[in-house]
Enzyme design. Sequence first.
Site, mmCIF file in Angstrom:
data_model
loop_
_atom_site.group_PDB
_atom_site.id
_atom_site.type_symbol
_atom_site.label_atom_id
_atom_site.label_comp_id
_atom_site.label_asym_id
_atom_site.label_seq_id
_atom_site.Cartn_x
_atom_site.Cartn_y
_atom_site.Cartn_z
ATOM 1 N N ASN A 331 0.844 -1.202 0.000
ATOM 2 C CA ASN A 331 0.000 0.000 0.000
ATOM 3 C C ASN A 331 0.879 1.252 0.000
ATOM 4 O O ASN A 331 0.798 2.098 0.889
ATOM 5 C CB ASN A 331 -0.929 -0.012 1.221
ATOM 6 C CG ASN A 331 -2.209 0.755 0.970
ATOM 7 O OD1 ASN A 331 -2.379 1.386 -0.074
ATOM 8 N ND2 ASN A 331 -3.111 0.724 1.931
ATOM 9 N N HIS A 364 -7.140 2.832 10.180
ATOM 10 C CA HIS A 364 -7.762 1.580 9.755
ATOM 11 C C HIS A 364 -9.077 1.321 10.479
ATOM 12 O O HIS A 364 -10.009 0.755 9.893
ATOM 13 C CB HIS A 364 -6.811 0.402 9.980
ATOM 14 C CG HIS A 364 -5.782 0.260 8.901
ATOM 15 N ND1 HIS A 364 -4.512 0.789 9.004
ATOM 16 C CD2 HIS A 364 -5.838 -0.339 7.686
ATOM 17 C CE1 HIS A 364 -3.836 0.519 7.903
ATOM 18 N NE2 HIS A 364 -4.604 -0.170 7.088
#
Length: 483
Positions: A331, A364
Amino acid sequence: MSFDDIIYLFFLMFSIGFGTYYRKIENPKSRKHIGAAVGFLIVLAVSRLHSIHILITILVNGAIILYVDKRFCHLVSFFLSFVYLIFLRTTVYFGLPYSIPSHTNLIQMILTLKLVGLAFEVNSAYTKKAQNKATPALKNEAETEIGDDYVLDFSHVFYYALNYVGVLTGPYYNYRTFYDHLYKPFHQYDDYKTAALKKFFPLVPIYAIVYLLTDYLWPLSYTQSQDFEERSFLYRYWYIWPTFLNFRARIYIGLTLSECSCIMAGLGVYPDFANSQPGNGPTTNFNKLTEICHSTTTLKSTKYDYETVYNINSYGTELYPTLREGMKNWNMTVQYWLATCIYKRFPSKKYRTFATMFVSGVWHGVYSGYYISVGMIPFGLIVEDIWAHVLLKDDFYLPKKVGYVIMLFLKMQFFSYAALAFSLLDVGKIMHYYNLVYHWMVPFYVFMFFLGKHLLKLKKTGNKSEESILPASTKSGDRKKQI
Protein backbone atom coordinates in the site's frame (compact mmCIF):
# COMPACT_ATOMS: atom_id res chain seq x y z
CA MET A 1 -16.71 -13.98 -1.09
CA SER A 2 -18.94 -11.63 0.89
CA PHE A 3 -21.59 -9.37 -0.64
CA ASP A 4 -19.51 -6.31 0.33
CA ASP A 5 -16.58 -7.74 -1.62
CA ILE A 6 -18.80 -8.23 -4.66
CA ILE A 7 -19.96 -4.59 -4.50
CA TYR A 8 -16.36 -3.45 -4.05
CA LEU A 9 -15.24 -5.50 -7.05
CA PHE A 10 -18.15 -4.24 -9.17
CA PHE A 11 -17.22 -0.59 -8.68
CA LEU A 12 -13.57 -1.34 -9.31
CA MET A 13 -14.44 -2.93 -12.66
CA PHE A 14 -16.83 -0.07 -13.42
CA SER A 15 -14.08 2.49 -12.73
CA ILE A 16 -11.71 0.62 -15.05
CA GLY A 17 -14.28 0.47 -17.84
CA PHE A 18 -15.43 4.07 -17.43
CA GLY A 19 -11.83 5.23 -17.73
CA THR A 20 -11.81 4.47 -21.47
CA TYR A 21 -14.42 7.23 -21.89
CA TYR A 22 -13.16 9.58 -19.19
CA ARG A 23 -9.59 9.85 -20.52
CA LYS A 24 -10.90 10.98 -23.91
CA ILE A 25 -12.60 14.07 -22.46
CA GLU A 26 -10.30 16.88 -23.59
CA ASN A 27 -11.85 19.86 -21.79
CA PRO A 28 -10.44 20.06 -18.20
CA LYS A 29 -13.61 21.70 -16.92
CA SER A 30 -15.75 18.89 -18.31
CA ARG A 31 -13.38 16.25 -16.94
CA LYS A 32 -13.51 17.53 -13.40
CA HIS A 33 -17.30 17.97 -13.54
CA ILE A 34 -17.93 14.50 -14.94
CA GLY A 35 -15.34 12.89 -12.67
CA ALA A 36 -16.89 14.42 -9.56
CA ALA A 37 -20.45 13.64 -10.69
CA VAL A 38 -19.63 9.96 -11.26
CA GLY A 39 -17.74 9.86 -7.97
CA PHE A 40 -20.71 11.31 -6.10
CA LEU A 41 -23.05 8.77 -7.72
CA ILE A 42 -20.76 5.98 -6.47
CA VAL A 43 -20.82 7.50 -2.98
CA LEU A 44 -24.59 7.81 -3.14
CA ALA A 45 -25.03 4.25 -4.39
CA VAL A 46 -23.10 2.63 -1.53
CA SER A 47 -23.85 5.14 1.24
CA ARG A 48 -27.32 6.54 0.56
CA LEU A 49 -28.22 8.86 3.49
CA HIS A 50 -24.78 8.35 4.99
CA SER A 51 -23.40 10.38 2.07
CA ILE A 52 -24.05 13.39 4.31
CA HIS A 53 -20.93 12.42 6.29
CA ILE A 54 -18.82 12.64 3.15
CA LEU A 55 -20.20 16.09 2.31
CA ILE A 56 -19.66 17.32 5.88
CA THR A 57 -16.03 16.18 5.77
CA ILE A 58 -15.45 17.97 2.47
CA LEU A 59 -17.12 21.22 3.56
CA VAL A 60 -15.37 21.38 6.93
CA ASN A 61 -11.95 20.63 5.47
CA GLY A 62 -12.56 23.03 2.61
CA ALA A 63 -13.23 25.80 5.13
CA ILE A 64 -10.12 24.86 7.12
CA ILE A 65 -7.86 24.79 4.07
CA LEU A 66 -9.17 28.08 2.68
CA TYR A 67 -9.73 30.20 5.79
CA VAL A 68 -7.67 28.88 8.70
CA ASP A 69 -4.17 30.30 9.15
CA LYS A 70 -1.92 28.30 6.83
CA ARG A 71 0.70 27.97 9.55
CA PHE A 72 -1.45 25.38 11.32
CA CYS A 73 -4.37 24.59 9.00
CA HIS A 74 -2.87 21.10 8.53
CA LEU A 75 -3.03 20.40 12.27
CA VAL A 76 -6.64 21.54 12.51
CA SER A 77 -7.58 19.45 9.48
CA PHE A 78 -5.77 16.40 10.86
CA PHE A 79 -7.38 16.66 14.30
CA LEU A 80 -10.96 17.27 13.16
CA SER A 81 -10.82 14.74 10.32
CA PHE A 82 -9.58 11.92 12.52
CA VAL A 83 -11.94 12.80 15.36
CA TYR A 84 -14.85 12.64 12.93
CA LEU A 85 -13.55 9.37 11.47
CA ILE A 86 -13.44 7.86 14.97
CA PHE A 87 -16.90 9.25 15.77
CA LEU A 88 -18.45 7.63 12.70
CA ARG A 89 -17.11 4.26 13.82
CA THR A 90 -18.31 4.60 17.40
CA THR A 91 -21.80 6.07 17.01
CA VAL A 92 -23.26 3.26 19.10
CA TYR A 93 -21.46 4.71 22.13
CA PHE A 94 -23.17 8.05 21.56
CA GLY A 95 -26.69 6.64 21.60
CA LEU A 96 -27.11 6.72 17.81
CA PRO A 97 -28.94 3.68 16.42
CA TYR A 98 -26.75 3.14 13.37
CA SER A 99 -23.20 2.83 12.17
CA ILE A 100 -21.86 3.71 8.73
CA PRO A 101 -21.81 0.98 6.06
CA SER A 102 -18.47 -0.67 5.34
CA HIS A 103 -18.15 0.98 1.94
CA THR A 104 -18.87 4.40 3.44
CA ASN A 105 -16.08 3.71 5.88
CA LEU A 106 -13.71 3.01 2.95
CA ILE A 107 -14.74 6.27 1.28
CA GLN A 108 -14.23 8.19 4.52
CA MET A 109 -10.80 6.63 4.99
CA ILE A 110 -9.38 7.65 1.61
CA LEU A 111 -11.16 11.02 1.82
CA THR A 112 -9.48 11.71 5.16
CA LEU A 113 -6.05 11.10 3.63
CA LYS A 114 -6.76 13.28 0.61
CA LEU A 115 -8.13 16.29 2.50
CA VAL A 116 -5.62 16.18 5.34
CA GLY A 117 -2.90 15.67 2.73
CA LEU A 118 -4.16 18.74 0.86
CA ALA A 119 -3.94 20.79 4.06
CA PHE A 120 -0.36 19.59 4.51
CA GLU A 121 0.43 20.55 0.91
CA VAL A 122 -0.93 24.06 1.52
CA ASN A 123 1.03 24.41 4.77
CA SER A 124 4.22 23.13 3.15
CA ALA A 125 3.95 25.61 0.27
CA TYR A 126 3.26 28.47 2.68
CA THR A 127 6.21 27.52 4.89
CA LYS A 128 8.64 27.42 1.96
CA LYS A 129 7.51 30.83 0.75
CA ALA A 130 7.82 32.27 4.25
CA GLN A 131 11.39 31.05 4.52
CA ASN A 132 12.26 33.24 1.54
CA LYS A 133 15.44 31.36 0.69
CA ALA A 134 15.27 31.57 -3.06
CA THR A 135 18.07 29.25 -4.09
CA PRO A 136 17.64 27.40 -7.41
CA ALA A 137 17.24 24.10 -5.56
CA LEU A 138 14.44 25.44 -3.42
CA LYS A 139 12.74 27.00 -6.42
CA ASN A 140 12.68 23.66 -8.23
CA GLU A 141 11.40 21.94 -5.13
CA ALA A 142 8.70 24.56 -4.66
CA GLU A 143 7.30 23.65 -8.06
CA THR A 144 6.16 20.36 -6.57
CA GLU A 145 3.98 22.16 -4.03
CA ILE A 146 0.73 24.09 -4.33
CA GLY A 147 1.67 27.56 -5.46
CA ASP A 148 0.21 30.53 -7.28
CA ASP A 149 -0.84 28.35 -10.23
CA TYR A 150 -3.13 26.35 -7.95
CA VAL A 151 -5.81 28.83 -6.93
CA LEU A 152 -7.93 26.84 -4.50
CA ASP A 153 -11.59 27.42 -3.77
CA PHE A 154 -14.41 25.17 -2.57
CA SER A 155 -15.06 23.83 -6.04
CA HIS A 156 -11.46 22.64 -6.44
CA VAL A 157 -11.55 20.89 -3.07
CA PHE A 158 -14.88 19.31 -4.02
CA TYR A 159 -13.68 18.08 -7.42
CA TYR A 160 -10.50 16.63 -5.92
CA ALA A 161 -12.29 14.91 -3.06
CA LEU A 162 -15.06 13.33 -5.11
CA ASN A 163 -13.38 12.39 -8.38
CA TYR A 164 -14.48 8.85 -9.15
CA VAL A 165 -10.91 7.57 -9.53
CA GLY A 166 -10.16 6.05 -6.15
CA VAL A 167 -13.14 7.56 -4.35
CA LEU A 168 -14.03 4.13 -2.97
CA THR A 169 -10.90 2.09 -3.49
CA GLY A 170 -7.91 4.45 -3.47
CA PRO A 171 -5.03 4.79 -4.16
CA TYR A 172 -4.07 8.03 -2.44
CA TYR A 173 -2.82 10.73 -4.78
CA ASN A 174 -2.04 14.33 -3.90
CA TYR A 175 -3.69 17.44 -5.30
CA ARG A 176 -0.86 18.15 -7.71
CA THR A 177 -1.37 14.77 -9.36
CA PHE A 178 -5.09 15.52 -9.72
CA TYR A 179 -4.34 18.98 -11.10
CA ASP A 180 -1.83 17.63 -13.62
CA HIS A 181 -4.21 14.98 -14.91
CA LEU A 182 -6.64 17.77 -15.79
CA TYR A 183 -4.26 20.30 -17.32
CA LYS A 184 -1.26 18.37 -18.63
CA PRO A 185 -1.55 16.34 -21.86
CA PHE A 186 0.45 13.24 -20.88
CA HIS A 187 -2.59 10.95 -20.86
CA GLN A 188 -3.09 11.62 -24.57
CA TYR A 189 0.21 9.98 -25.50
CA ASP A 190 0.78 7.07 -23.10
CA ASP A 191 0.25 3.44 -24.07
CA TYR A 192 -2.37 2.93 -21.36
CA LYS A 193 -3.87 -0.29 -22.70
CA THR A 194 -0.54 -2.09 -22.61
CA ALA A 195 0.19 -0.68 -19.14
CA ALA A 196 -3.19 -1.84 -17.78
CA LEU A 197 -2.88 -5.30 -19.34
CA LYS A 198 0.60 -5.77 -17.88
CA LYS A 199 -0.73 -4.76 -14.51
CA PHE A 200 -3.72 -7.12 -14.76
CA PHE A 201 -2.15 -10.22 -16.36
CA PRO A 202 -1.12 -12.69 -15.17
CA LEU A 203 -1.13 -11.71 -11.50
CA VAL A 204 -4.76 -10.70 -10.86
CA PRO A 205 -6.22 -14.03 -12.12
CA ILE A 206 -3.65 -15.87 -9.99
CA TYR A 207 -4.56 -13.78 -6.95
CA ALA A 208 -8.24 -14.51 -7.58
CA ILE A 209 -7.67 -18.28 -7.75
CA VAL A 210 -5.55 -18.22 -4.59
CA TYR A 211 -8.13 -16.12 -2.76
CA LEU A 212 -11.08 -18.34 -3.69
CA LEU A 213 -9.23 -21.58 -2.87
CA THR A 214 -7.90 -20.42 0.50
CA ASP A 215 -11.24 -18.88 1.43
CA TYR A 216 -12.96 -22.19 0.69
CA LEU A 217 -10.39 -24.58 2.18
CA TRP A 218 -9.18 -22.56 5.17
CA PRO A 219 -11.88 -20.07 6.19
CA LEU A 220 -10.94 -17.63 8.93
CA SER A 221 -14.11 -18.43 10.88
CA TYR A 222 -12.83 -21.98 11.46
CA THR A 223 -10.37 -20.63 14.05
CA GLN A 224 -13.33 -19.98 16.37
CA SER A 225 -14.89 -23.44 16.10
CA GLN A 226 -14.85 -26.29 18.60
CA ASP A 227 -13.35 -28.58 15.97
CA PHE A 228 -10.39 -26.23 15.59
CA GLU A 229 -9.70 -26.39 19.34
CA GLU A 230 -9.36 -30.15 19.10
CA ARG A 231 -6.69 -29.94 16.42
CA SER A 232 -3.00 -30.37 17.25
CA PHE A 233 -0.89 -27.38 18.27
CA LEU A 234 1.12 -27.60 15.05
CA TYR A 235 -2.02 -27.46 12.93
CA ARG A 236 -3.44 -24.54 14.94
CA TYR A 237 -0.16 -22.67 14.51
CA TRP A 238 0.19 -23.58 10.82
CA TYR A 239 -3.31 -22.24 10.11
CA ILE A 240 -2.03 -18.65 10.17
CA TRP A 241 -0.17 -19.28 6.91
CA PRO A 242 -3.15 -20.02 4.60
CA THR A 243 -5.28 -17.35 6.29
CA PHE A 244 -2.56 -14.76 5.74
CA LEU A 245 -2.21 -15.95 2.14
CA ASN A 246 -5.94 -15.38 1.71
CA PHE A 247 -5.61 -11.92 3.28
CA ARG A 248 -2.74 -10.96 0.96
CA ALA A 249 -4.47 -12.24 -2.18
CA ARG A 250 -7.58 -10.20 -1.38
CA ILE A 251 -5.57 -7.02 -0.85
CA TYR A 252 -3.45 -7.64 -3.95
CA ILE A 253 -6.60 -7.88 -6.08
CA GLY A 254 -8.07 -4.65 -4.71
CA LEU A 255 -4.90 -2.57 -4.89
CA THR A 256 -3.89 -3.82 -8.34
CA LEU A 257 -7.32 -3.14 -9.82
CA SER A 258 -7.22 0.31 -8.21
CA GLU A 259 -4.00 0.98 -10.10
CA CYS A 260 -5.70 -0.19 -13.30
CA SER A 261 -8.54 2.30 -12.77
CA CYS A 262 -5.99 5.12 -12.53
CA ILE A 263 -4.18 3.94 -15.64
CA MET A 264 -7.39 3.76 -17.66
CA ALA A 265 -8.44 7.23 -16.49
CA GLY A 266 -5.05 8.76 -17.30
CA LEU A 267 -4.47 9.85 -13.72
CA GLY A 268 -0.92 9.63 -12.41
CA VAL A 269 0.84 9.28 -15.77
CA TYR A 270 4.12 11.19 -16.11
CA PRO A 271 7.22 11.02 -18.32
CA ASP A 272 9.69 8.56 -16.85
CA PHE A 273 12.40 11.23 -16.66
CA ALA A 274 10.41 12.87 -13.83
CA ASN A 275 11.36 9.98 -11.52
CA SER A 276 7.86 9.81 -10.03
CA GLN A 277 7.30 8.14 -6.67
CA PRO A 278 4.16 6.44 -5.32
CA GLY A 279 1.74 8.98 -3.85
CA ASN A 280 4.13 11.86 -4.46
CA GLY A 281 4.47 12.15 -8.22
CA PRO A 282 7.42 13.80 -10.02
CA THR A 283 10.56 14.43 -7.97
CA THR A 284 12.92 15.95 -10.55
CA ASN A 285 13.17 17.72 -13.95
CA PHE A 286 10.17 19.95 -13.24
CA ASN A 287 11.12 22.57 -15.83
CA LYS A 288 11.48 19.91 -18.52
CA LEU A 289 8.11 18.51 -17.43
CA THR A 290 6.50 21.84 -18.26
CA GLU A 291 8.48 22.46 -21.45
CA ILE A 292 7.51 19.23 -23.21
CA CYS A 293 3.81 20.06 -22.83
CA HIS A 294 4.30 22.57 -25.67
CA SER A 295 5.92 20.11 -28.08
CA THR A 296 3.71 17.47 -29.66
CA THR A 297 6.70 15.76 -31.23
CA THR A 298 8.44 15.38 -27.86
CA LEU A 299 5.25 14.21 -26.18
CA LYS A 300 4.84 11.46 -28.75
CA SER A 301 8.41 10.21 -28.40
CA THR A 302 8.51 10.33 -24.59
CA LYS A 303 8.25 7.20 -22.46
CA TYR A 304 5.64 7.34 -19.67
CA ASP A 305 5.02 5.50 -16.45
CA TYR A 306 2.42 5.26 -13.67
CA GLU A 307 4.79 5.15 -10.70
CA THR A 308 2.75 7.89 -9.00
CA VAL A 309 -0.17 5.50 -8.43
CA TYR A 310 1.97 2.38 -8.00
CA ASN A 311 0.22 0.96 -4.97
CA ILE A 312 1.51 -2.55 -4.34
CA ASN A 313 4.72 -4.39 -5.17
CA SER A 314 3.74 -7.97 -4.47
CA TYR A 315 7.23 -9.20 -5.41
CA GLY A 316 8.81 -6.98 -2.79
CA THR A 317 6.17 -7.81 -0.20
CA GLU A 318 6.60 -11.53 -0.71
CA LEU A 319 10.32 -11.93 -1.39
CA TYR A 320 12.18 -9.12 0.36
CA PRO A 321 13.54 -10.60 3.59
CA THR A 322 12.66 -7.93 6.18
CA LEU A 323 9.55 -6.41 7.72
CA ARG A 324 10.71 -2.91 6.78
CA GLU A 325 11.06 -3.79 3.11
CA GLY A 326 7.78 -5.69 3.14
CA MET A 327 5.88 -2.73 4.60
CA LYS A 328 7.50 -0.25 2.21
CA ASN A 329 6.16 -2.25 -0.72
CA TRP A 330 2.66 -2.65 0.75
CA ASN A 331 0.00 0.00 0.00
CA MET A 332 2.80 2.35 -1.01
CA THR A 333 0.72 5.48 -1.62
CA VAL A 334 -0.65 5.30 1.91
CA GLN A 335 2.88 4.62 3.16
CA TYR A 336 3.90 7.84 1.44
CA TRP A 337 1.13 9.76 3.22
CA LEU A 338 2.11 8.34 6.60
CA ALA A 339 5.78 9.12 6.00
CA THR A 340 5.14 12.67 4.75
CA CYS A 341 2.38 13.78 7.10
CA ILE A 342 3.25 11.88 10.28
CA TYR A 343 6.73 10.37 10.38
CA LYS A 344 8.68 13.33 8.99
CA ARG A 345 6.54 15.92 10.77
CA PHE A 346 6.43 14.33 14.21
CA PRO A 347 8.47 16.50 16.61
CA SER A 348 10.11 13.64 18.54
CA LYS A 349 12.45 11.39 16.54
CA LYS A 350 12.41 8.90 19.38
CA TYR A 351 8.66 8.29 19.15
CA ARG A 352 7.96 9.00 15.49
CA THR A 353 7.75 5.30 14.56
CA PHE A 354 5.25 4.66 17.36
CA ALA A 355 3.23 7.75 16.38
CA THR A 356 3.13 6.64 12.75
CA MET A 357 1.97 3.14 13.68
CA PHE A 358 -0.65 4.56 16.04
CA VAL A 359 -2.08 6.87 13.37
CA SER A 360 -2.11 3.95 10.95
CA GLY A 361 -4.10 1.91 13.47
CA VAL A 362 -6.58 4.74 14.07
CA TRP A 363 -7.00 5.25 10.34
CA HIS A 364 -7.76 1.58 9.75
CA GLY A 365 -10.44 1.46 12.46
CA VAL A 366 -11.32 1.31 16.13
CA TYR A 367 -11.28 -2.47 16.44
CA SER A 368 -8.82 -3.88 18.94
CA GLY A 369 -7.33 -6.10 16.25
CA TYR A 370 -5.87 -3.13 14.39
CA TYR A 371 -3.99 -1.92 17.45
CA ILE A 372 -2.86 -5.39 18.48
CA SER A 373 -1.56 -6.06 14.98
CA VAL A 374 0.06 -2.68 14.40
CA GLY A 375 1.34 -2.58 17.99
CA MET A 376 3.42 -5.69 17.36
CA ILE A 377 5.33 -4.08 14.49
CA PRO A 378 7.76 -1.84 16.45
CA PHE A 379 8.89 -4.79 18.60
CA GLY A 380 9.24 -6.94 15.50
CA LEU A 381 11.39 -4.26 13.87
CA ILE A 382 13.68 -4.06 16.89
CA VAL A 383 14.32 -7.80 16.80
CA GLU A 384 14.62 -7.84 13.03
CA ASP A 385 17.24 -5.06 12.97
CA ILE A 386 19.46 -7.14 15.25
CA TRP A 387 19.14 -10.29 13.15
CA ALA A 388 19.66 -8.37 9.92
CA HIS A 389 23.10 -7.41 11.23
CA VAL A 390 23.71 -11.00 12.30
CA LEU A 391 22.62 -12.76 9.09
CA LEU A 392 22.49 -10.32 6.19
CA LYS A 393 25.52 -8.07 6.51
CA ASP A 394 28.14 -10.71 5.71
CA ASP A 395 28.90 -14.44 5.88
CA PHE A 396 30.18 -14.39 9.46
CA TYR A 397 27.77 -17.03 10.85
CA LEU A 398 26.08 -18.35 7.73
CA PRO A 399 26.23 -17.66 3.99
CA LYS A 400 24.10 -14.62 3.22
CA LYS A 401 21.85 -16.73 0.99
CA VAL A 402 21.02 -18.96 3.96
CA GLY A 403 20.56 -15.88 6.11
CA TYR A 404 18.16 -14.49 3.51
CA VAL A 405 15.98 -17.63 3.69
CA ILE A 406 15.92 -17.52 7.50
CA MET A 407 15.03 -13.82 7.56
CA LEU A 408 12.33 -14.33 4.95
CA PHE A 409 10.79 -17.15 7.00
CA LEU A 410 10.87 -15.05 10.18
CA LYS A 411 9.30 -12.10 8.35
CA MET A 412 6.40 -14.10 6.95
CA GLN A 413 5.90 -15.89 10.25
CA PHE A 414 5.66 -12.58 12.12
CA PHE A 415 3.38 -11.01 9.52
CA SER A 416 1.10 -14.07 9.53
CA TYR A 417 0.79 -14.03 13.32
CA ALA A 418 0.10 -10.28 13.46
CA ALA A 419 -2.24 -10.31 10.45
CA LEU A 420 -4.57 -12.76 12.16
CA ALA A 421 -5.40 -10.07 14.72
CA PHE A 422 -5.92 -7.61 11.86
CA SER A 423 -8.39 -10.03 10.25
CA LEU A 424 -10.29 -11.22 13.34
CA LEU A 425 -10.67 -7.65 14.67
CA ASP A 426 -12.55 -8.54 17.88
CA VAL A 427 -10.30 -8.88 20.92
CA GLY A 428 -12.26 -11.88 22.19
CA LYS A 429 -11.73 -13.80 18.96
CA ILE A 430 -8.10 -12.76 18.79
CA MET A 431 -7.36 -13.88 22.33
CA HIS A 432 -9.23 -17.13 21.71
CA TYR A 433 -6.86 -17.99 18.88
CA TYR A 434 -3.72 -16.74 20.60
CA ASN A 435 -4.65 -18.78 23.68
CA LEU A 436 -4.89 -21.87 21.50
CA VAL A 437 -1.29 -21.36 20.34
CA TYR A 438 -0.14 -20.25 23.82
CA HIS A 439 0.90 -16.77 22.59
CA TRP A 440 4.07 -18.49 21.50
CA MET A 441 5.25 -15.61 19.29
CA VAL A 442 5.82 -13.33 22.29
CA PRO A 443 8.31 -15.53 24.22
CA PHE A 444 9.87 -16.63 20.93
CA TYR A 445 10.68 -13.07 19.91
CA VAL A 446 11.90 -12.20 23.40
CA PHE A 447 14.25 -15.18 23.11
CA MET A 448 15.28 -14.07 19.60
CA PHE A 449 16.01 -10.59 20.91
CA PHE A 450 18.45 -11.74 23.58
CA LEU A 451 19.99 -14.45 21.38
CA GLY A 452 20.47 -11.93 18.57
CA LYS A 453 22.08 -9.41 20.92
CA HIS A 454 24.46 -12.10 22.16
CA LEU A 455 25.38 -13.26 18.65
CA LEU A 456 25.85 -9.68 17.49
CA LYS A 457 28.19 -9.05 20.43
CA LEU A 458 30.21 -12.17 19.58
CA LYS A 459 30.31 -11.11 15.94
CA LYS A 460 31.69 -7.68 16.79
CA THR A 461 34.26 -9.25 19.12
CA GLY A 462 35.25 -11.74 16.43
CA ASN A 463 35.69 -9.00 13.84
CA LYS A 464 37.87 -6.97 16.18
CA SER A 465 39.99 -10.02 16.95
CA GLU A 466 40.41 -10.72 13.25
CA GLU A 467 41.50 -7.15 12.59
CA SER A 468 44.02 -7.23 15.44
CA ILE A 469 45.91 -10.22 13.98
CA LEU A 470 46.00 -8.92 10.41
CA PRO A 471 49.14 -7.13 9.22
CA ALA A 472 48.77 -3.37 8.92
CA SER A 473 48.91 -3.55 5.11
CA THR A 474 45.82 -5.75 4.97
CA LYS A 475 43.61 -3.41 7.02
CA SER A 476 41.23 -0.82 5.63
CA GLY A 477 41.05 -0.80 1.81
CA ASP A 478 43.93 -3.27 1.35
CA ARG A 479 42.13 -5.84 3.47
CA LYS A 480 39.08 -5.68 1.21
CA LYS A 481 41.23 -6.33 -1.83
CA GLN A 482 42.88 -9.38 -0.29
CA ILE A 483 39.57 -10.83 0.89
